[in-house]
Design a protein around this motif. Sequence first.
Motif: not given
Length: 559
Positions: A264-266, A370-374
């Motif tokens: 979510x939010x990626x 590794x795209x991971x949303x904050x």
Amino acid sequence: MSKILSFIGWVIINAVGRTLRIREINGASWKNLKTGAVFAFWHGEQFIPFYVHRNQNVAIMSSLSKDGEIQAGILRRCGYIPVRGSSSRGAERALVGMIRHMKKGRSTAYAVDGPRGPLHEIKPGAVYTALKSGCPLIPVSSSAQWYKVFSKAWDKYELPLPFSKAVIAYGEPIYVTGDDTIEYKSRELRSSLLELSSFTHKCSMADDIKKYLALHPRARLLIIQPSRIGDVIFSLPALSDIRKQYPHAWIGWVVDERCAPLLEGNTCLDEVIVFDRSRVSLRYLLNFRRTLRRKNADISIDFHGLFKSAFLVWCAGARFRIGSASTNGMRELSWLFSKEIAPQTIDSHCVERHLAVANYLGCNIAPAEYPIAKDEQAAKRVDEILSKNGIDKSKPLIAIHPGGGWTARRWHTERFAELIARLQSSSGAAITLVGGREGGTSEKGLNEEIVAQVSSPVTDMTGKLTLKELIALLRRVDLFIANEAGPLHIATALGIPAIAILGPTDPRRTGPFGGKTRVIRHEVECQPCRNRGCTSKECMELITVEEVFSAATTSLQPR
């Protein structure tokens, strides 16, 4: 006579059109508009757009000639609003009529090189209409698998043959503002139409996936990797490279409710499609299939390689279906549904196996990202928990995950307790325990065993954090120590200094990939193995507190 000919034309269009198997590409470019659209297409390709957009109250220009009278009759029978005039006769009055229809919320359509050519030379009417109405131009092209070309006609008219496969493709909207010249936007529209026509005629029916993606106006890719946390993490570098190669593509991801917070939010994704296991029933599966079919995916990518993901691939019904395998190839008949893209070697890591798919799609393979949303809310919640437990920000913060899906992967609780005591004594570090239900075996009780054996305070967050809050906590820690499980792979993806305590599995294939993770593992004769309930746990027995403590001391960075 014109009425008779109009009737005959209408019959032919409907008779042939009903037999065509038409696939729509990038229809969202106009369906998501809040205004009307100015559809623009080549005169010789008008048959399929004409059939597809019948009965939609679209205004379309028809010449004042005798042929135009016949065409206007056909238009009315097909549910269009004919506006009489052309670039050679009655142009001004016709344009005014078209713009009036646009301002009433209707769409308009132009054969932009008509009525008499030259071939593929844009007349200004469509661009002028877009300028005056404020509505975008939508390039349209179409083709059929089998069609008759009238080569002596100026427009090289294409008549689809009955029962053909056909495609209609829409380009991205082109807006015309007061700062633009008609000539400049006409050139832009011509370029877009030529590219779109090249795609529909050369690639839409072919099997060359790279050319298909290169010429597609906005390709739609659907990643299918429903679970687990580690497997989702391993797929992220491939997602990152695909997004870089195809920045304008629509990319969706099918994932189950447990792992959805990871995505979510990626910013690399346009949509996260959640498959809720708790709601599974025949009705739910049928509805979910309809949901996936409506996504109109051009390419599905199966990163899971099991029956569950194969079922989802079938539900999506993409034009191209490709997949990678985790560690033992595509299993459970999943290879029947997707073309397996083989890795470089049989011992390739899962990340590398998924990157092989990105490479197959023409992507440049970069070092793993590794795209991971904050999540700001999760970060705020973690700060509150740490503050409430009196965590001293001036001291190192170490998080420990003593659990893991397999009991055979778990280091002994008494050794974790001894390690915690030594770390607290040597560095004054604040220690927090994390965990939950990682895998099929509950971790409940591990935390209590450890806390009972440690005399100094330990902050126990086991079962108290959401997945987003766990990610937020890991962004805060100075060091993470864990058995092999999802949280370890999250820490690696975030670039957090970590110590991985590994036993039965092969780190070359499923261990932490990249990041700042140090692996502690001893080789024994039975490795690698998949005996989840191993009682001897020789590989874990050989790992001492001293070597983990030494690695932690080396890796620990003061604030």
